[in-house]
Design an enzyme around this catalytic site. Structure first.
Site, PDB file in Angstrom:
ATOM      1  N   ASP A 120      -7.984  -5.196   6.796  1.00 18.62           N
ATOM      2  CA  ASP A 120      -9.073  -5.731   5.795  1.00 18.62           C
ATOM      3  C   ASP A 120      -9.692  -7.224   6.722  1.00 18.62           C
ATOM      4  OD1 ASP A 120      -8.352  -5.102   3.626  1.00 18.62           O
ATOM      5  OD2 ASP A 120      -6.110  -5.268   4.241  1.00 18.62           O
TER       6      ASP A 120
ATOM      7  N   ARG B 278       6.613  -4.950   3.798  1.00 20.39           N
ATOM      8  CA  ARG B 278       5.738  -6.166   3.359  1.00 20.39           C
ATOM      9  C   ARG B 278       5.320  -5.746   1.581  1.00 20.39           C
ATOM     10  NH1 ARG B 278      -0.370  -4.201   4.814  1.00 20.39           N
ATOM     11  NH2 ARG B 278      -0.128  -2.567   4.101  1.00 20.39           N
TER      12      ARG B 278
ATOM     13  N   HIS C  70       1.098  -1.454  -0.056  1.00 14.68           N
ATOM     14  CA  HIS C  70       0.040   0.076   0.086  1.00 14.68           C
ATOM     15  C   HIS C  70       0.760   1.641   0.129  1.00 14.68           C
ATOM     16  CE1 HIS C  70      -3.979  -2.141  -0.069  1.00 14.68           C
ATOM     17  NE2 HIS C  70      -3.495  -3.071   0.972  1.00 14.68           N
TER      18      HIS C  70
ATOM     19  N   GLU D 195      -5.901 -11.845   7.337  1.00 17.90           N
ATOM     20  CA  GLU D 195      -6.545 -10.958   6.858  1.00 17.90           C
ATOM     21  C   GLU D 195      -7.308 -11.157   5.847  1.00 17.90           C
ATOM     22  OE1 GLU D 195      -4.193  -7.529   5.630  1.00 17.90           O
ATOM     23  OE2 GLU D 195      -3.654  -8.362   3.796  1.00 17.90           O
TER      24      GLU D 195
HETATM   25  C1  3PY Z   1      -4.771  -4.412   7.304  1.00 17.87           C
HETATM   26  O1  3PY Z   1      -5.060  -3.835   8.286  1.00 17.87           O
HETATM   27  O2  3PY Z   1      -5.028  -4.797   6.531  1.00 17.87           O
HETATM   28  C2  3PY Z   1      -3.033  -4.327   7.226  1.00 17.87           C
HETATM   29  O3  3PY Z   1      -2.559  -4.741   6.282  1.00 17.87           O
HETATM   30  C3  3PY Z   1      -2.164  -3.056   8.170  1.00 17.87           C
HETATM   31  O4  3PY Z   1      -1.499  -1.942   6.482  1.00 17.87           O
HETATM   32 MG    MG Z   2      -4.242  -5.534   4.465  1.00 23.90          MG
END
Ligand code: 3PY
Ligand code: MG
Length: 255
Positions: free
Chosen positions: A175, A70, A45, A149
Site C-alpha cells: 500500500d 491483523r 486480507h 501505509e
Molecule cells: C501492505 O504491504 O500494504 C500490507 O498491508 C501487507 O499485507
Molecule cells: Mg496494506
C-alpha cells in the site's frame, strides 16, 4: 526466558512472524510447530473471521508461539474481542491520523491508559495468569501496532508516534508503494519504498516505538533488520502452498 512477545520486542529482540491467510486453525498451528516464533492471523486480507481466529489463537499458544492478529480496517469492536481471546499483538491497517491511532490504542489498553472493556478470561487463560495478574500486566503485554501505509499516515507520522499508548508502527510496503507512486505502481520492494521504510523505522525508534514491517522476501527481511525493524513477517501460507504445489507438479511433469 521471555515468553511474552512484548518482552522480547522491548528487549530489542528481532521476532519473525509467519503470516496466515487461510483460516484452518491447524495451518496456524503448523506455522508454530515448524518453529515460527510468532504467527499472524490476517483478518484484513485473509479469510479469518472471529471464530476461526479464536481457535487458531489457542493452537498457536499450545505450540508455544506468540499470537498476532491483523485486524480489518477500523474495527474497534473486533480489536477488543480479539484481545480478549488472547491476541498479544493487534495490528490495525490503514491508520491515517493521530485520532485513529489513539482510538485504536484505547481499544487495546485498560484505563487509565485506554478504554478497553473488561472480560479477558480467555486471554488470561492463554497467558497462564489469574484475572488479577492479567489486569496488572495486560497494558504492557498487549501490543497495539498502527500500520503506516498511506501518504496521510506518513504526513501524520510524528503525531501518530506521539500517541503514548501506541506500542509500535507496522509498515505495509505494498500500500505504501501505491501511495508513493500515486497509484501508478505496485512496488513493495523498490528503492523509493525502501527509503520511506528506512525513514519510518528511524522516526519510530527515535520516538521509543517498536518498528514492524511486512516483508516479501529474505533480502527485504535482512534490509529491514538493518533499518531497525524488529517485528518482521516472512512467509505466507498461500504462497507456501502455491510454490510447493507447483514444485511438486514440476517433479512429475511429463510422466
Ligand atoms: C501492505 O504491504 O500494504 C500490507 O498491508 C501487507 O499485507
Ligand atoms: Mg496494506
Amino acid at each position: 526466558k521471555a515468553t511474552f512477545l512484548a518482552d522480547k520486542l522491548r528487549a530489542g529482540k528481532t521476532v519473525i512472524t509467519g503470516w496466515s491467510l487461510l483460516p484452518a486453525p491447524m495451518i496456524a498451528e503448523l506455522f508454530a510447530r515448524s518453529g515460527y516464533e510468532a504467527v499472524t492471523l490476517d483478518l484484513q486480507h485473509g479469510m479469518y473471521d472471529f471464530n476461526s481466529a479464536c481457535e487458531a489463537l489457542a493452537l498457536i499458544a499450545l505450540a508455544g508461539s506468540n499470537r498476532i492478529v491483523r485486524l480489518p480496517v477500523g474495527d474497534l469492536a473486533l480489536t477488543g474481542r480479539l484481545a480478549d481471546m488472547g491476541a498479544e499483538c493487534l495490528i490495525a491497517p490503514m491508520v491515517n491520523s493521530k485520532e485513529e491511532a489513539q482510538a485504536f490504542a484505547d481499544a487495546v489498553k485498560y484505563p487509565p491508559r485506554g478504554q478497553r472493556s473488561w472480560s479477558p478470561f480467555r486471554a488470561a487463560m492463554l497467558s497462564r495468569q489469574t484475572s488479577d495478574q492479567y489486569l496488572q500486566n495486560a497494558n504492557d503485554q498487549t501490543l497495539a501496532f498502527a500500520m503506516i501505509e498511506t501518504q496521510e499516515a506518513i504526513d501524520a507520522l510524528d503525531d501518530i508516534l506521539a500517541v503514548e499508548s501506541l506500542d509500535g508502527v507496522f509498515v505495509g510496503p505494498s500500500d505504501l508503494s501505491l501511495a508513493l507512486t500515486h497509484g501508478r505502481r505496485l512496488d513493495p520492494n523498490g528503492e523509493k519504498t525502501a527509503k520511506a521504510c528506512a525513514d519510518i523505522a528511524a522516526k519510530a525508534t527515535e520516538a521509543g516505538k517498536i518498528a514492524g514491517i511486512f516483508c516479501l522476501n529474505e533480502a527485504k527481511v535482512r534490509e529491514a533488520v538493518g533499518q531497525g525493524y524488529r517485528l518482521i513477517s516472512h512467509g505466507i501460507d498461500t504462497i507456501f502452498l502455491d510454490h510447493s504445489a507447483r514444485a511438486a507438479l514440476r517433479e512429475v511433469e511429463g510422466l
